[in-house]
Design a protein around this motif. Structure first.
Motif, short mmCIF file in Angstrom:
data_model
loop_
_atom_site.label_atom_id
_atom_site.label_comp_id
_atom_site.label_asym_id
_atom_site.label_seq_id
_atom_site.Cartn_x
_atom_site.Cartn_y
_atom_site.Cartn_z
N PHE A 172 0.80 -1.22 0.00
CA PHE A 172 0.00 0.00 0.00
C PHE A 172 0.84 1.28 0.00
N SER A 173 2.17 1.12 0.03
CA SER A 173 3.10 2.28 -0.03
C SER A 173 2.81 3.32 1.06
N LEU A 174 2.50 2.84 2.27
CA LEU A 174 2.13 3.74 3.36
C LEU A 174 3.22 3.88 4.42
N ARG A 175 4.20 2.97 4.39
CA ARG A 175 5.21 2.98 5.47
C ARG A 175 6.63 3.05 4.91
N ASP A 176 6.76 3.79 3.81
CA ASP A 176 8.08 4.01 3.19
C ASP A 176 8.80 2.68 2.96
N GLN A 177 10.02 2.57 3.48
CA GLN A 177 10.83 1.37 3.22
C GLN A 177 10.27 0.13 3.90
N GLU A 178 9.50 0.31 4.99
CA GLU A 178 8.93 -0.84 5.68
C GLU A 178 7.98 -1.62 4.76
N SER A 179 7.20 -0.87 3.96
CA SER A 179 6.29 -1.53 3.01
C SER A 179 7.07 -2.34 1.99
N ASN A 184 8.73 -22.25 -3.38
CA ASN A 184 8.42 -22.53 -4.78
C ASN A 184 6.93 -22.38 -5.08
N ILE A 185 6.35 -21.25 -4.63
CA ILE A 185 4.95 -20.97 -4.91
C ILE A 185 4.82 -19.63 -5.64
N ILE A 186 3.78 -19.50 -6.42
CA ILE A 186 3.56 -18.29 -7.22
C ILE A 186 3.17 -17.14 -6.30
N CYS A 187 3.77 -15.98 -6.55
CA CYS A 187 3.51 -14.79 -5.73
C CYS A 187 3.00 -13.64 -6.61
N HIS A 188 1.80 -13.16 -6.32
CA HIS A 188 1.25 -12.00 -7.02
C HIS A 188 1.43 -10.78 -6.11
N VAL A 189 2.00 -9.71 -6.64
CA VAL A 189 2.22 -8.49 -5.86
C VAL A 189 1.60 -7.31 -6.60
N LYS A 190 0.89 -6.48 -5.85
CA LYS A 190 0.29 -5.28 -6.42
C LYS A 190 0.68 -4.09 -5.56
N LYS A 191 1.24 -3.06 -6.21
CA LYS A 191 1.64 -1.85 -5.49
C LYS A 191 0.59 -0.77 -5.72
N PHE A 192 0.13 -0.16 -4.64
CA PHE A 192 -0.94 0.84 -4.73
C PHE A 192 -0.44 2.21 -4.26
N ASP A 193 -0.97 3.25 -4.89
CA ASP A 193 -0.74 4.62 -4.41
C ASP A 193 -1.96 4.98 -3.55
N THR A 194 -1.95 4.47 -2.33
CA THR A 194 -3.12 4.56 -1.46
C THR A 194 -3.46 6.00 -1.07
N LEU A 195 -2.45 6.81 -0.80
CA LEU A 195 -2.69 8.19 -0.38
C LEU A 195 -3.43 8.99 -1.45
N ASN A 196 -2.96 8.91 -2.68
CA ASN A 196 -3.62 9.64 -3.77
C ASN A 196 -5.03 9.12 -4.03
N PHE A 197 -5.19 7.80 -3.92
CA PHE A 197 -6.52 7.19 -4.10
C PHE A 197 -7.47 7.72 -3.02
N SER A 198 -6.96 7.82 -1.80
CA SER A 198 -7.75 8.32 -0.68
C SER A 198 -8.22 9.75 -0.91
N LYS A 199 -7.30 10.60 -1.40
CA LYS A 199 -7.65 12.00 -1.65
C LYS A 199 -8.64 12.12 -2.81
N LYS A 200 -8.38 11.36 -3.87
CA LYS A 200 -9.22 11.44 -5.06
C LYS A 200 -10.66 11.01 -4.78
N HIS A 201 -10.81 9.96 -3.99
CA HIS A 201 -12.15 9.40 -3.75
C HIS A 201 -12.73 9.83 -2.40
#
Length: 441
Positions: free
Chosen positions: A53-60, A75-92
């Motif tokens: 969620f990109s909310l805790r700088d390097q910790e995230s 040996n398992i498949i990993c899906h990762v999604k990075k979000f700009d949560t702050l901008n989404f919060s302001k926009k919506h």
């Protein structure tokens, strides 16, 4: 150790053959215990979904690296999604927590649609349900808000729902499971963290705290089950007609008015469609035809002695759409909105199921469309022209009926027929008519 085991999870995954699931893993204690338990089940193929969620700088970013390394080792498949949560919060204009929740579940739904997962598996535990219980009390809630987090919700399941944080922590230490600690869980600017802090005090001086709340929530589940069954009975009693696609629900106002307690039933029946203003709903029961209430997706229209609940899409889907009929020899009904049939020289005597018109006055191409502002016609057996809007009002057409009544338009732009309702006087059959065209729906 006897309570938490892979055997406990088997009741959620009673598959005869191998199935694939996706586990939501944040890197915290709960989700790391969950993924380790699932990896011990032979008939489960687990993949991982991680939200950054990109909310805790390097910790995230360190959380993401931790998960990627874990998945690589196992040996398992990993899906990762990075979000700009702050901008989404302001926009919506949403809180950070609500924004993160929406982003997370929208992505999980997308993963379900694009992969053959049996479930999305989440790591919520009983302490999460207790926190949700108290959060909803503070916000104001009905019975459903006191049930905590559901163990199963369609394709989302939470196998650790019966276990406390303390039990999960004990298991992790015994099994030497590694996890990442999220310091934002201590930030008391979030309501959940404030409640968590207070609840820890209760738990410290009362060992029966969890057991008592678990019994209470279980009783509430039973009571909610009985209430939902009663609501379903009432829903059937007040329904005249209902279909799911396109969504359409016709309801008898007289039966709604008899429900007691009325406010309770109105909320339970219509709040799922976004209608929470009880006062306005009570007013609509006796309001004049044509009045309506509008929610984000749906609207309730008063139509004579009934309510019609439809989606906005159903009301607007015919607006401004026009369908062409080039000639009567080639009619591709697959592309027309209604099943319309034309007959040359049918019997001259009038028929209830067919409209007869003078063929020589017909000009091609014909058009099919719904009404538009300024439309007028010459009603059969009446003197002079009449605006279509006025005609619909006199006939007490509901908004839904207006939007779904098709017009047959002549090549010169004149309205020939309000289909299923009234012929234009200019196209009627007379003594001078040489050839008749019949129109039947």
């Amino acid at each position: 150790m006897e309570k938490i085991s892979s055997n406990h999870l088997k009741k959620y995954f009673s598959f005869n053959s191998k199935k694939k699931v996706c586990v939501a893993v944040s890197g915290g204690l709960d989700s790391m215990v969950l993924i380790n338990l699932l990896l011990d089940l032979p008939k489960i193929e687990s993949e991982v979904a991680h939200c950054n969620f990109s909310l805790r700088d390097q910790e995230s970013n360190k959380d993401e690296i931790f998960i990627r390394n874990f998945c690589s080792e196992k040996n398992i498949i990993c899906h990762v999604k990075k979000f700009d949560t702050l901008n989404f919060s302001k926009k919506h204009k949403l809180s950070i927590q609500m924004s993160a929740r929406k982003l997370r579940y929208d992505w999980f739904t997308e993963l379900l649609e694009n992969n053959s997962y049996e479930y999305i598996v989440l790591g919520h535990h009983f302490d999460d349900s207790i926190e949700t219980f108290f959060m909803n009390i503070f916000r104001g809630t009905g019975l459903k808000g006191l049930l905590g987090i559901p163990k199963e919700n369609k394709k989302f399941i939470r196998p650790l729902s019966d276990f406390t944080k303390e039990e999960i922590l004990y298991y992790a230490k015994i099994k030497n499971i590694k996890w990442r600690y999220d310091r934002s869980n201590l930030d008391i600017k979030y309501l959940r963290n404030k409640i968590r802090s207070v609840l820890s005090t209760f738990h410290s001086f009362s060992f029966s705290f969890h057991n008592g709340l678990k019994k209470t929530i279980n009783h509430l589940h039973d009571e909610n089950f009985l209430i939902e069954n009663k609501i379903e009975e009432v829903r059937q009693e007040i329904t005249i007609e209902k279909k799911d696609y396109p969504f359409f629900w016709k309801i008898e106002c007289k039966k709604i008015k008899k429900l007691q307690p009325l406010s309770f039933y109105l909320f339970k029946l219509f709040s799922p469609y976004g209608f929470n203003d009880i006062h306005s709903m009570k007013y609509l029961i006796d309001a004049q035809s044509g009045k309506q209430l509008i929610s984000k997706i749906y609207r309730i229209i008063k139509s004579r002695n009934n309510w019609i609940l439809v989606s906005h899409q159903l009301l607007s889907e015919n607006k401004n759409k026009t369908y062409m009929i080039p000639n009567l020899k080639i009619i591709n009904k697959k592309f027309l909105p209604i099943d319309i049939n034309f007959f040359y020289d049918p019997e001259k005597k009038s028929r209830k199921d067919m409209f007869l018109m003078d063929f020589e006055k017909i000009q091609f191409p014909l058009l099919l469309r719904t009404w538009r502002k300024g439309d007028f016609f010459y009603p059969l057996k009446m003197n002079g022209k009449k605006k279509l809007s006025k005609y619909y009002k006199e006939k007490k057409f509901s908004l839904l009926e207006k939007e779904h009544t098709w017009l047959l338009i002549n090549g010169n732009g004149y309205i020939i027929l309000i289909i299923g309702n009234r012929l234009d006087d200019r196209f009627k059959v007379t003594e001078n008519t040489k050839k008749i065209l019949g129109v039947k729906i």
